[in-house]
Write a protein that holds these residues in place. Structure first.
Motif, short mmCIF file in Angstrom:
data_model
loop_
_atom_site.label_atom_id
_atom_site.label_comp_id
_atom_site.label_asym_id
_atom_site.label_seq_id
_atom_site.Cartn_x
_atom_site.Cartn_y
_atom_site.Cartn_z
N PHE A 63 0.81 -1.23 0.00
CA PHE A 63 0.00 0.00 0.00
C PHE A 63 0.83 1.27 0.00
CE2 PHE A 63 0.55 1.60 4.36
CZ PHE A 63 1.13 0.50 4.98
N LYS A 64 2.12 1.14 0.30
CA LYS A 64 2.96 2.34 0.44
C LYS A 64 3.03 3.14 -0.85
CE LYS A 64 4.43 0.97 4.55
NZ LYS A 64 4.27 1.68 5.81
N SER A 87 12.79 2.46 7.40
CA SER A 87 11.77 1.51 6.97
C SER A 87 12.03 0.11 7.46
CB SER A 87 11.71 1.51 5.44
OG SER A 87 10.71 0.62 4.99
N THR A 88 10.91 -0.61 7.68
CA THR A 88 11.00 -2.04 7.91
C THR A 88 11.02 -2.76 6.54
OG1 THR A 88 8.58 -2.19 8.12
CG2 THR A 88 9.85 -1.94 10.16
N ASN A 90 8.97 -2.02 3.33
CA ASN A 90 8.03 -1.66 2.27
C ASN A 90 8.10 -0.18 1.90
OD1 ASN A 90 6.88 -4.12 1.57
ND2 ASN A 90 5.55 -4.08 3.38
N THR A 91 8.23 0.67 2.89
CA THR A 91 8.39 2.10 2.58
C THR A 91 9.66 2.29 1.76
OG1 THR A 91 7.22 2.80 4.56
CG2 THR A 91 8.76 4.38 3.62
N GLY A 190 1.39 -0.46 12.45
CA GLY A 190 2.82 -0.46 12.77
C GLY A 190 3.21 0.94 13.21
N ASN A 191 3.56 1.77 12.23
CA ASN A 191 3.88 3.16 12.53
C ASN A 191 2.61 4.00 12.63
OD1 ASN A 191 6.12 4.72 13.17
ND2 ASN A 191 6.29 5.56 11.10
N ALA A 192 1.47 3.35 12.39
CA ALA A 192 0.13 3.91 12.61
C ALA A 192 -0.27 5.00 11.61
CB ALA A 192 -0.03 4.39 14.05
N GLY A 193 0.40 5.01 10.45
CA GLY A 193 0.03 5.98 9.42
C GLY A 193 -1.19 5.53 8.63
N ASN A 194 -1.23 4.26 8.29
CA ASN A 194 -2.28 3.81 7.37
C ASN A 194 -3.67 3.93 7.97
OD1 ASN A 194 -2.67 2.96 4.73
ND2 ASN A 194 -2.89 0.80 5.33
N ALA A 243 7.42 -6.28 9.35
CA ALA A 243 6.88 -5.01 8.83
C ALA A 243 6.33 -4.13 9.94
CB ALA A 243 5.79 -5.29 7.80
N GLU A 290 2.05 -10.97 3.08
CA GLU A 290 3.15 -11.11 4.05
C GLU A 290 2.53 -11.20 5.44
OE1 GLU A 290 5.44 -7.63 5.40
OE2 GLU A 290 4.96 -6.82 3.42
N THR A 319 -2.17 -5.61 3.45
CA THR A 319 -1.30 -4.48 3.12
C THR A 319 -0.14 -4.79 2.18
OG1 THR A 319 -0.28 -5.01 5.25
CG2 THR A 319 -1.78 -3.13 5.20
N1 F0G Z 1 1.56 -3.80 6.72
C1 F0G Z 1 2.72 -3.76 6.05
C2 F0G Z 1 2.97 -4.80 5.03
C3 F0G Z 1 3.65 -2.74 6.32
O1 F0G Z 1 4.80 -2.71 5.65
C4 F0G Z 1 3.36 -1.78 7.31
C5 F0G Z 1 4.31 -0.73 7.65
C6 F0G Z 1 2.13 -1.88 7.97
C7 F0G Z 1 1.25 -2.89 7.65
C8 F0G Z 1 1.71 -0.91 9.02
O2 F0G Z 1 1.34 0.31 8.47
O3 F0G Z 1 2.97 1.74 9.61
O4 F0G Z 1 1.03 2.73 8.46
O5 F0G Z 1 0.72 1.44 10.57
N2 F0G Z 1 5.48 -0.65 7.17
C9 F0G Z 1 6.40 0.46 7.36
C10 F0G Z 1 7.60 0.34 6.45
C11 F0G Z 1 6.71 0.75 8.76
O6 F0G Z 1 8.68 0.86 6.78
O7 F0G Z 1 7.48 -0.26 5.39
P1 F0G Z 1 1.52 1.64 9.33
#
Ligand code: F0G
Length: 354
Positions: A63-64, A87-88, A90-91, A190-194, A243, A290, A319
């Motif tokens: 989704f990034k 980033s983990t 995907n970003t 994760g980072n709580a943006g989505n 992630a 994933e 995601t």
């Molecule tokens: N799912 C996947 C596959 C992700 O890569 C991430 C976040 C999330 C869910 C969570 O989304 O951060 O907006 O709450 N990945 C980030 C990265 C941190 O660096 O790719 P989020």
């Protein structure tokens, strides 16, 4: 004959995005991802409609891309010299792809040894400079925030407001497909943006008269990496789902406010439940995600098992693609059966001999 070229999210949702002077010409075909019914989950939960939003079908497999195309377009407007992100994985892949497309150097700082192989392969192939720090995502984010203070260096993590603006287009697509917002939305955090971006999208569409309701947000963190559930940051987040291995989410406040406004929740899911959902999606629904992406589905099953009230229509956001993390897939699935190259031997190892 006129060719119809699929537009990216900027062109399709321009009126809702921060481009006063028209659409910048940047897309790799992001957005427009499938929304598919999940009868297996409907049977298991008793919910009338369960839909899966397949965000792994974006160009870099997560989704990034939706947020990155907007962030990079804005960076071009600002004459960026370099893009930078923590980033983990995907970003990083998305930043590197859109950076390559836009002709801007990209620097990605990732936690050493815990970034899935597919994500690293993409990021490297797109030509980004990758720095692997011996720490967590949270350390990496602290470092890139400081590097982004330099002239012309643009931070493209989700603390960049344009990222969330782009990501909200997923909410638009869901409403466009279903005719209204669902009752509940399930997704990993994760980072709580989505989760914050989805809320912006659903609220924006309701205010524009395109939807009559907004969904209840149901966010899920892995049990060992659940700062928002515990109510405080953690130094050493632990989960197989790399992630979302994050101890101090950057968008905590906006996400928590969105959750509250929606009457929703952020809950923890155990590792085993995520692994079960990861296998269930692949083996009974043909959807390879994933492991972090399975957290929303794990959360849905967990809530239903706990006897929560039944919504009528829910969407689970998946995601990222399973191809991002081949090592986990190979660990969680059956080994190939070795056999010599003849019919009898293959028949025998299959157990199909009479
Ligand atoms: N799912 C996947 C596959 C992700 O890569 C991430 C976040 C999330 C869910 C969570 O989304 O951060 O907006 O709450 N990945 C980030 C990265 C941190 O660096 O790719 P989020």
């Amino acid at each position: 004959m006129t060719l119809s070229v699929p537009a990216g999210v900027i062109e399709r949702y321009l009126e809702f995005l921060p481009f006063a002077d028209g659409a910048p010409d940047l897309t790799i075909g992001e957005g427009g991802t499938p929304l598919v019914r999940a009868p297996v989950l409907e049977d298991r939960t008793g919910i009338r409609e369960v839909w899966l939003k397949l965000e792994g079908c974006n160009p870099t497999g997560s989704f990034k891309d939706r947020g990155m195309v907007v962030a990079v377009a804005k960076a071009l407007e600002a004459d960026a010299r370099a893009l930078i992100c923590a980033s983990t994985g995907n970003t990083a892949a998305a930043a590197a792809a859109y950076g390559a497309r836009a002709g801007v150097m990209t620097v990605c700082v990732v936690p050493h040894g815990s970034t899935a192989a597919g994500k690293l392969a993409q990021t490297r192939m797109f030509g980004a400079r990758v720095v692997a720090v011996t720490g967590t995502f949270d350390h990496a984010l602290t470092i890139v925030r400081q590097l982004a203070e330099r002239d012309g260096v643009i931070l493209v993590n989700s603390v960049n407001p344009h990222r969330l603006e782009g990501q909200k287009t997923a909410a638009f697509e869901i409403v466009d497909a279903l005719g209204d917002a669902p009752d509940e939305l399930y997704l990993p955090v994760g980072n709580a943006g989505n989760i914050a971006a989805y809320w912006r999208g659903f609220v924006g569409y309701r205010e524009a008269g395109r939807a009559t309701q907004t969904p209840v947000l149901r966010g899920f963190q892995a049990e060992g990496a659940a700062p928002m559930v515990l109510g405080h940051p953690i130094d050493d987040p632990v989960t197989q789902a790399s992630a979302i291995r994050i101890g101090n989410p950057a968008n905590w406040e906006e996400a928590a406010a969105a959750c509250d406004a929606s009457d929703g929740s952020i809950e923890a899911v155990p590792e085993a439940a995520m692994a079960d959902a990861y296998r269930l999606l692949a083996q009974e629904m043909g959807v390879f995600v994933e492991s972090a992406s399975a957290a929303g589905v794990a959360g849905l099953l967990q809530r239903r098992a706990g006897g929560s009230a039944s919504p009528e229509r829910v969407v689970c956001v998946l995601t990222g693609s399973g191809l991002k993390d081949p090592d986990t897939a190979l660990r969680e699935s059956d080994d190939p059966i070795a056999a010599p190259p003849d019919l009898d031997a293959v028949t025998r190892v299959l157990g199909w001999s009479d």
